[in-house]
Design a protein around this motif. Structure first.
Motif: not given
Length: 328
Positions: A160-163, A211-214, A234-241
């Motif tokens: 998969g992808s990694v950033i 968020s945009s990358t996910a 990062t943690v906040a974005a992954l939780r939201a998505t």
């Protein structure tokens, strides 16, 4: 009577030395000079710099030096340079500083060195270090590679992808971390390594990046965060998505919030540097320079990986960042 008078004269002369027919006071042992070291961290309120300051203070206490600390409110040369100029005006004997930009701090620090102040770079460095007495930092490229190997292991062969969510361009430490990490990711089978993006040390910007990358890359499997605020975003974005369980996060934060992220499982691993060791080394080199002793021009410290499983092991726990200095 004459004998007593002679004894009295001898006693009076006991503290004198005769030089070229004159009487001079006998030399006394000269007290060691007490030096002042000014510490200017990259930003206030970061326990990483708390640990680094503890290391400086430990060595200063052992050698009878004084430490004064002034920190900018943001990791930004615009905030740091006025503090540096104010410190230079007080003319400390040495300055230990974590430069917030590899170019912008060169001129004011070169001026400080020209004024006779010993300059030691700690944590971050400059494009030109010719005027610095010494520099001490983690081997950040290797630490980035450590992060890459940790993520590769945690992925267990998933593709998969990694950033990388990086700090700001021109910050030598985080730039080097990304280089080391990128080398490992590009050599890892099945991984698409995306171009790094910069948060400028903003939690909100890091949140937006992830968020945009996910959304753009549904196959996102990993995020490398080079600094504490990036990890928080990062943690906040992954939780939201809704991708907390799908995307593995490797951070660079052994501050209390970063340790809490490990315990909660929102971050799989944190690369832990050794700022206390950096502080000790920086203070030792500053005092060596001031005392005319041999100076090690460049010192690199190592890193360890903390996970929820090894967090309480002594060889990891001792390096957790803190403003509480260990007993010397």
């Amino acid at each position: 009577m004459k004998k007593n008078a002679l004894k009295a004269m001898c006693a009076a002369l006991a503290g004198t030395v005769i030089v070229a027919g004159s009487l001079l006071p006998a030399p006394t042992a000269q007290a060691a000079k007490s030096y002042t070291i000014a510490f200017i961290p990259g930003v206030a309120g970061d326990a990483y710099y708390g640990s680094l300051g503890c290391g400086i203070q430990a060595v200063a206490a052992q050698q009878g030096a004084k430490v004064v600390t002034q920190a900018p409110r943001s990791f930004d040369p615009v905030a740091q340079i006025p503090i540096l100029n104010a410190v230079v005006a007080q003319h400390p004997d040495a300055i230990v500083i974590a430069p917030t930009d590899s170019k912008a701090l060169i001129a004011p620090l070169r001026a400080a060195a020209a004024a006779g102040i010993k300059i030691v770079l700690a944590d971050t460095t400059l494009d030109d270090t010719s005027f610095a007495a010494a520099e001490v930092s983690a081997d950040n490229k290797e630490a980035g590679a450590v992060a890459g190997r940790a993520l590769a292991d945690l992925l267990h062969g998933r593709s998969g992808s990694v950033i990388t969510v990086n700090l700001s361009p021109g910050v030598t430490t985080t730039d080097a971390r990304e280089v080391g990490f990128a080398d490992v990711m590009k050599a890892t089978k099945g991984i698409e390594y995306l171009p790094q993006q910069f948060s400028n040390n903003s939690v909100q910007k890091a949140d937006q990046i992830v968020s945009s990358t996910a959304l753009a890359k549904p196959n996102l499997v990993g995020v490398f965060s080079t600094a504490a605020f990036n990890t928080e975003g990062t943690v906040a974005a992954l939780r939201a998505t809704g991708k907390t369980k799908d995307v593995i996060v490797v951070g660079f934060d052994a501050n209390p919030p970063g340790i809490d992220q490990l315990r909660k499982g929102t971050v799989a691993a944190q690369v832990v540097l050794k700022p206390y060791d950096e502080g000790r080394d920086a203070a030792e080199q500053a005092l060596n320079a001031l005392n005319g002793r041999a100076v090690t021009k460049k010192t690199l410290t190592t890193s360890v990986v903390a996970t929820r499983e090894n967090l309480d092991q002594p060889d990891v726990k001792r390096y957790i960042y803190s403003f509480e200095c260990p007993a010397s």
